[in-house]
Design an enzyme around this catalytic site. Structure first.
Site, short mmCIF file in Angstrom:
data_model
loop_
_atom_site.label_atom_id
_atom_site.label_comp_id
_atom_site.label_asym_id
_atom_site.label_seq_id
_atom_site.Cartn_x
_atom_site.Cartn_y
_atom_site.Cartn_z
N ASP A 139 -79.94 13.25 7.35
CA ASP A 139 -79.63 12.62 8.64
C ASP A 139 -80.46 11.37 8.89
O ASP A 139 -79.93 10.33 9.33
CB ASP A 139 -79.90 13.61 9.78
CG ASP A 139 -78.76 14.56 10.04
OD1 ASP A 139 -77.63 14.28 9.61
OD2 ASP A 139 -78.99 15.60 10.68
N ALA B 127 -82.43 12.53 19.96
CA ALA B 127 -82.61 11.31 19.16
C ALA B 127 -82.45 11.61 17.68
O ALA B 127 -82.52 12.76 17.24
CB ALA B 127 -83.99 10.72 19.44
N ASN C 239 -84.49 10.70 15.22
CA ASN C 239 -85.70 10.71 14.39
C ASN C 239 -86.21 12.12 14.08
O ASN C 239 -86.86 12.33 13.06
CB ASN C 239 -86.81 9.87 15.03
CG ASN C 239 -87.19 10.36 16.42
OD1 ASN C 239 -86.43 11.05 17.09
ND2 ASN C 239 -88.38 9.99 16.86
N PRO D 12 -76.16 15.11 19.51
CA PRO D 12 -77.15 14.42 18.67
C PRO D 12 -76.76 12.96 18.51
O PRO D 12 -75.66 12.54 18.89
CB PRO D 12 -77.05 15.17 17.34
CG PRO D 12 -75.65 15.69 17.31
CD PRO D 12 -75.28 15.98 18.74
N GLU E 112 -75.39 9.57 17.04
CA GLU E 112 -74.24 9.26 16.19
C GLU E 112 -74.67 8.84 14.79
O GLU E 112 -73.84 8.75 13.87
CB GLU E 112 -73.40 8.16 16.82
CG GLU E 112 -74.03 6.79 16.88
CD GLU E 112 -74.92 6.58 18.09
OE1 GLU E 112 -75.34 5.44 18.33
OE2 GLU E 112 -75.19 7.58 18.81
N GLU F 28 -87.43 12.30 28.17
CA GLU F 28 -88.57 12.10 27.27
C GLU F 28 -88.29 10.79 26.55
O GLU F 28 -87.45 10.73 25.66
CB GLU F 28 -88.67 13.29 26.31
CG GLU F 28 -90.02 13.37 25.60
CD GLU F 28 -90.04 12.56 24.32
OE1 GLU F 28 -90.57 11.41 24.36
OE2 GLU F 28 -89.55 13.05 23.31
N CYS G 66 -91.90 8.53 19.21
CA CYS G 66 -92.33 8.08 20.54
C CYS G 66 -93.80 8.36 20.81
O CYS G 66 -94.44 7.64 21.56
CB CYS G 66 -91.46 8.76 21.61
SG CYS G 66 -91.45 10.57 21.50
N GLU H 259 -92.51 -1.18 22.56
CA GLU H 259 -92.34 -0.13 21.56
C GLU H 259 -91.56 -0.69 20.37
O GLU H 259 -90.42 -1.12 20.50
CB GLU H 259 -91.59 1.06 22.15
CG GLU H 259 -91.49 2.23 21.19
CD GLU H 259 -90.80 3.43 21.79
OE1 GLU H 259 -91.28 4.56 21.58
OE2 GLU H 259 -89.76 3.25 22.46
N GLY I 153 -90.98 8.54 31.10
CA GLY I 153 -90.10 9.60 31.59
C GLY I 153 -90.79 10.65 32.42
O GLY I 153 -91.92 10.47 32.90
#
Length: 484
Positions: A93, A154, A156, A180, A182, A254, A289, A388, A460
């Site tokens: 993935d 996300a 990751n 999840p 795409e 988050e 993150c 970021e 968040g």
């Protein structure tokens, strides 16, 4: 390895999207198309939310706590037993190195831990009996499920995020629709399929995929969705908050971070340097993150720290994610790679010094999306230090004393995590109390099912992990009985 290319899971059935449309899934390790991801639209959202609602009303919400606990424990054991398969799907993935996909922090064992932990809380989140005055009465509270929860994760760390969101939601009696990224959905689909194999009723967990405007927005705004739990970028989080506002849905966000690792002069400089380098170079290559991508270093140990970082980064050269020896993987896409390289150039133009790295990797890795781990010596005011980046870039920023270190650590719109490196216990607690972030580590950092994780400011709100997360997935009801 069960790879349901281009499929969704709705009402217990693995099938294609109703639209018949798909998106290519590109493996970041070599740039090749290895499958497709379902491109769901509003009709699929309707079907998934409808299935979740039927499962909610059809018995899951009112199931006795012993049966729900046993089902979740069976599910946790099944997830743990499929460690190898789920780890490989996660690497497929996202390009996460297989050794990290197998590892405790982001691998199937952590997802199983989340499910097992919240299974243990199913029959322990009890209410309170409260005093009543001035007349005679009996007053108590109940924790009740919110209903159907949209869990948007996300790309990751799909396995970890599935456990962190789905486990507490199910434990208190909600059903879920998981969306999840795409970019890749194979691990998420398999996790949901394992729930069916564990005996969890169809419709309790549904998985759909697709683009934000076509799938994400219809899910967030759907009248049948009672709450949204989202992990991803801050800009997307703002959109979700706006979409959910019309119906006043419960929202857990988050989001991003620009966390600081503060290195005082009395710290173990070698350990601090290796930790800082590892957070941006090891595994996800800085695509996390909570990564401490700013190193605030006392000026007296700056050179020693930077040398340690450079040597550690050299040891963590990116390579094939499926090679068990690989310690660092690719970036998620060519677009993301170019974005990160752009931040390096932006920093250089603003006066930052590229101490090491900063280039795309070629040779045998040229077809993939690989970048050298990068150290920038900079101030806290350059663009790479403010925004970021989501890549293998560490900003090394000197400070002169404790007050300046605290000021620099808090001089960011984010507030997710942070690390304090010092041998002075009093200083450690003193500084931890003043750093404005949701979590702080001292001489290290960890996330697990038993501890709350989440941010403040632009990072968040809400918490994942620990019994504190139960409040985000449930409603508190007060019941009063007049005894006069």
């Amino acid at each position: 390895m069960s790879f349901h290319s281009g499929k969704v899971l709705v009402d217990g059935e693995i099938r294609g999207p109703l639209s018949g449309r798909t998106l290519d899934h590109v493996f970041p390790g070599n740039g090749e198309v290895v499958g497709v991801v379902a491109r769901c639209e509003a009709a699929d959202v309707d079907a998934a939310v409808g299935a979740a609602r039927r499962a909610l009303d059809g018995g899951w919400r009112d199931m006795n706590v012993r049966d729900r606990r046993r089902l979740l424990l069976d599910y946790a054991r099944l997830v743990a037993a499929h460690n190898e398969e789920l780890a490989r799907l996660q690497t497929l993935d996202s390009g996460m190195p297989i050794q990290m996909s197998h590892g405790f922090l982001l691998g199937p064992e952590m997802a199983a831990d989340f499910i097992e932990y919240y299974a243990g809380l199913v029959d322990k989140e009890i209410g309170e009996v409260l005093p009543v005055y001035p007349g005679a009465g009996f007053d108590y509270t109940l924790r009740e499920p919110l209903g159907v929860v949209a869990c948007i994760t996300a790309w990751n760390a799909p396995v970890y995020l599935f456990g962190a969101k789905v486990a507490p939601a199910l434990a208190v009696g909600n059903t879920v629709v998981v969306k999840p990224s795409e970019i890749g959905s194979a691990a998420t689909l398999r996790l949901a399929e394992l729930a069916l194999e564990a005996g969890i009723p169809k419709g309790v967990i549904n998985v759909i995929t697709g683009l934000g405007p076509e799938c994400g927005e219809p899910l967030v705004t759907h009248a049948g969705v009672d709450a949204v739990s989202f992990t991803g970028g801050t800009a997307t989080g703002r959109h979700i908050q706006r979409f959910a506002a019309d119906s006043l849905k419960r929202v857990v966000l988050e989001l991003g971070g620009k966390s600081a690792s503060v290195v005082f002069e009395d710290a173990d400089i070698a350990a601090a340097g290796m930790l800082s380098a590892g957070m941006v170079a090891y595994g996800l290559s800085g695509q996390g993150c909570a990564c401490a991508t700013r190193a605030l270093v006392h000026q007296s140990v700056l050179e020693e720290f930077n040398q340690t970082v450079v040597s550690t980064m050299a040891f963590m050269t990116p390579a094939d994610p499926f090679d068990p020896a690989t310690m660092a993987g690719p970036l998620i896409s060519d677009r993301q790679l170019e974005r990160v390289l752009g931040y390096v150039e932006k920093g250089r133009a603003e006066g930052a010094t590229v101490v090491s790295g900063g280039e795309r990797l070629g040779g045998d890795l040229a077809a993939g999306f690989y970048m050298q781990p990068t150290l920038l010596l900079t101030s806290n005011q350059t663009t790479p230090a403010r925004e970021e980046i989501f890549g293998p870039v560490l900003c090394s920023i000197p400070f002169s004393d404790e007050e300046e270190a605290i000021r620099l650590a808090n001089d960011t719109p984010y507030g997710l995590a942070g690390v304090i490196n010092t041998r002075d216990l009093k200083r450690a607690h003193r500084v931890a109390a003043r750093i404005r972030s949701g979590t702080v580590g001292i001489n290290g950092y960890s996330i697990q099912a038993t501890t709350p994780f989440g941010g403040i400011k632009q990072s968040g709100y809400g918490r994942e992990g620990s019994r504190h997360a139960i409040a985000d997935y449930s409603s508190l009801k007060n019941v009063y009985v007049d005894l006069s």
